[in-house]
Design a protein around this motif. Sequence first.
Motif, PDB file in Angstrom:
ATOM      1  N   UNK A  33      57.096  40.948  -7.388  1.00  0.00           N
ATOM      2  CA  UNK A  33      57.265  41.913  -8.472  1.00  0.00           C
ATOM      3  C   UNK A  33      58.648  42.553  -8.395  1.00  0.00           C
ATOM      4  N   UNK A  48      56.880  39.921 -13.089  1.00  0.00           N
ATOM      5  CA  UNK A  48      55.933  39.517 -12.044  1.00  0.00           C
ATOM      6  C   UNK A  48      55.882  37.992 -11.987  1.00  0.00           C
ATOM      7  N   UNK A  50      53.780  34.768 -10.073  1.00  0.00           N
ATOM      8  CA  UNK A  50      52.603  34.400  -9.296  1.00  0.00           C
ATOM      9  C   UNK A  50      52.599  32.894  -9.143  1.00  0.00           C
ATOM     10  N   UNK A  56      55.303  36.906 -15.812  1.00  0.00           N
ATOM     11  CA  UNK A  56      54.958  37.961 -16.763  1.00  0.00           C
ATOM     12  C   UNK A  56      56.197  38.823 -16.956  1.00  0.00           C
ATOM     13  N   UNK A  97      48.454  38.693  -3.534  1.00  0.00           N
ATOM     14  CA  UNK A  97      47.694  38.693  -4.771  1.00  0.00           C
ATOM     15  C   UNK A  97      46.340  39.335  -4.585  1.00  0.00           C
ATOM     16  N   UNK A  98      45.466  39.161  -5.556  1.00  0.00           N
ATOM     17  CA  UNK A  98      44.177  39.840  -5.533  1.00  0.00           C
ATOM     18  C   UNK A  98      43.277  39.352  -4.415  1.00  0.00           C
ATOM     19  N   UNK A 100      43.712  39.693  -1.512  1.00  0.00           N
ATOM     20  CA  UNK A 100      43.670  40.795  -0.537  1.00  0.00           C
ATOM     21  C   UNK A 100      43.918  42.119  -1.242  1.00  0.00           C
ATOM     22  N   UNK A 101      43.361  42.215  -2.452  1.00  0.00           N
ATOM     23  CA  UNK A 101      43.473  43.475  -3.158  1.00  0.00           C
ATOM     24  C   UNK A 101      44.836  43.761  -3.740  1.00  0.00           C
ATOM     25  N   UNK A 102      45.719  42.746  -3.726  1.00  0.00           N
ATOM     26  CA  UNK A 102      47.055  42.927  -4.289  1.00  0.00           C
ATOM     27  C   UNK A 102      47.824  44.053  -3.603  1.00  0.00           C
ATOM     28  N   UNK A 103      47.625  44.208  -2.305  1.00  0.00           N
ATOM     29  CA  UNK A 103      48.433  45.184  -1.563  1.00  0.00           C
ATOM     30  C   UNK A 103      49.870  44.702  -1.563  1.00  0.00           C
ATOM     31  N   UNK A 104      50.751  45.515  -2.073  1.00  0.00           N
ATOM     32  CA  UNK A 104      52.141  45.122  -2.219  1.00  0.00           C
ATOM     33  C   UNK A 104      53.001  45.717  -1.112  1.00  0.00           C
ATOM     34  N   UNK A 106      56.862  46.566  -0.128  1.00  0.00           N
ATOM     35  CA  UNK A 106      58.090  46.830  -0.848  1.00  0.00           C
ATOM     36  C   UNK A 106      59.327  46.625   0.018  1.00  0.00           C
ATOM     37  N   UNK A 107      60.384  46.169  -0.631  1.00  0.00           N
ATOM     38  CA  UNK A 107      61.682  46.138   0.011  1.00  0.00           C
ATOM     39  C   UNK A 107      62.338  47.510  -0.072  1.00  0.00           C
TER      40      UNK A 107
END
Lengths: 115, 115
Positions: A33, A48, A50, A56, A97-98, A100-104, A106-107
């Motif tokens: 993202x 985004x 995937x 997207x 992705x989802x 694992x719950x889409x835990x993001x 960040x840089x």
Amino acid sequence: GAGVSQSPSNKVTEKGKDVELRCDPISGHTALYWYRQSLGQGLEFLIYFQGNSAPDKSGLPSDRFSAERTGGSVSTLTIQRTQQEDSAVYLCASSFGLARGNEQFFGPGTRLTVL
Amino acid sequence: AQSVTQLDSQVPVFEEAPVELRCNYSSSVSVYLFWHVQYPNQGLQLLLKYLSGSTLVKGINGFEAEFNKSQTSFHLRKPSVHISDTAEYFCAVSFLSQGAQKLVFGQGTRLTINP
């Protein structure tokens, strides 16, 4: 590297110039993202990726903004003909992705200043 | 459409006092919930997340949050804050929309701890 990396950390450019911002996601993460954080504002979703699916692009603010992700890994955000309102911190994040719950993750961001 | 509202843009608190940062969300689909923290001049870090199971979630640095489905809230709490908790806190919801994995952030709450 263990985390998401971004380069450059700071970029100062003149109005009208093009800039490229780079993001190296965590190895194995399928989703990537880009967000923009303007001074005193929240995070604005830009684009985004995937896996091999079409990105997207619904958050890109204008056609001056584009991004690509090569080989499902590194991503480049390009801003053409920069304007002063493009000044912001650009954040990249990656996730499994989802699944694992889409835990993001960040840089550290790239701080862009357009003079 | 999904949205996140952080009701307080700024919260000043004295050291060792309790704090609650409020987050409400709107969604027509199931969501995962996150709180991220951004310390001054740093990137975003995950504080805690709710995916399923117990509605009381414990995170790092003594923070916890409670998922309340009926009130569509996910408020963040800490019983006794420290100067080092001074940061910007972002609530976020993750959901699946038209095959894309979206993450929507609130506008952020700036927590300032006074001695």
